[in-house]
Every structure is written in C-alpha cells, then in structure tokens.
Design a protein around this motif. Sequence first.
Motif: not given
Length: 215
Positions: A187-191
Amino acid sequence: MNAPTSAPAFDHNLYAGCAAQIVSHTRELAAKGWTPATAGNFSIRMSADLAAITISGKDKGRLSEADIMVVDMDNRPVATHHRPSAETALHTHLYRRYPDVGAVLHTHSPTQTIAGLLYAPEGRVRLKGYELFKALRGHTTHEKTFDLPVVPNSQDMDELTASVDAVLSEPNTWGYLIAGHGLYAWGKDISEARRHLDAFEFMLGCELEMRRLRG
Ligand SMILES: [Zn+2]
C-alpha cells in the motif's frame, strides 16, 4: 538501539521511525500466527532508492529495531553488516514497479498457504461480492469480481520475481499469493498495506470456508 552507523548513507531519524513501525506491525502479525518459524518479511520505503526491511531469519514476534536493515533497490545492504533475506528481491520489485508503493508486508498464515496451494492451478483466487473490497484502495463496491493472482513458488528469486511481474497487470491489485507459501500485500504506507493484508486474509478465509461447506 543498535542502528547501522558505519556511513551517513541515510537519514537515521527516518530509519528509526520506519523501524519502529515495522517492529510494531510485525509483532502483531506474529501474534496472529502468520509468521511461523521465523517466516515473513516486512518493509517500508524510505526514499526512491532505499527501503527499511526485516533482516533474515529472526523470530518475528521478538524483533527489535536493531533487526531492521536498510537496502537499496538492487537488494544491496546499506551501512550494515546484516544480510538481507532472499525475498528482499520481491519487496524491491514492487517498489521499483510502483513508485507510489510505500510499504510491503509478507506473511505465511495457514489460510494464505492453503489458498495458494488450492488455487495455484487456476493462477488466481476469484473473489466475488465481498463488502470488504472497499478496504482495498481504489475499490468502491462489492458488485464486482476481484482476481487475486497466485504464482508458483520458487527458490530462484529471479524466476519468482519474473512470475510475479507477469501477473501484476492492475496497479490496484494490492496483493498476490505464492502457492504453498504465503501472501504479499502492499500500500501507500504501512497502515494501508496492513489493511490490504487483513482484508485478503479475511476474504481468503471465507473462500476456504465456503469450499469446505460445499464439500
Ligand atoms: Zn516467504
């Protein structure tokens, strides 16, 4: 913290922030039983050229920030004596292929391992009608089908990377299974990567359960 110190090759505050996030998510995923016998690896992009990633062969439930290393996009260690896992190549492949990918999570849950084996002949798991499609970025409705690719496993990382590259046609696929092995999600970040990982795990669990109920 035993951070790499031999060269000012990257921003150590950035590294420390990435390492803390990786350790936190990895411990949670280990507690779910998705990283048996030191399996799995987890990374965050630090820049266009660098990623922070778990080192090879550690119990993922007992990681500390010293167990996160930095690699470049050609899988070379940066300012560290640690050895990267062979599967680092699958992380950097996604970072090179998709410039907006910011994190990659790889787990070996029983559901992912079994689904990969069962659906390998079809080369995909065809998911249909799930409300949880909306957890995947760019997907807004349950009224569709979603094909999660399944590639054959290989210990040859060049071969495995080529298999993955050949099946990733859609930019918003967000994951693939490796037969008998596990799941990669990003994804775009870990979340966001974690949300995608959790959504795939849930839907794959439902698919296996439906197969069992149908007999
Ligand atoms: Zn693996």
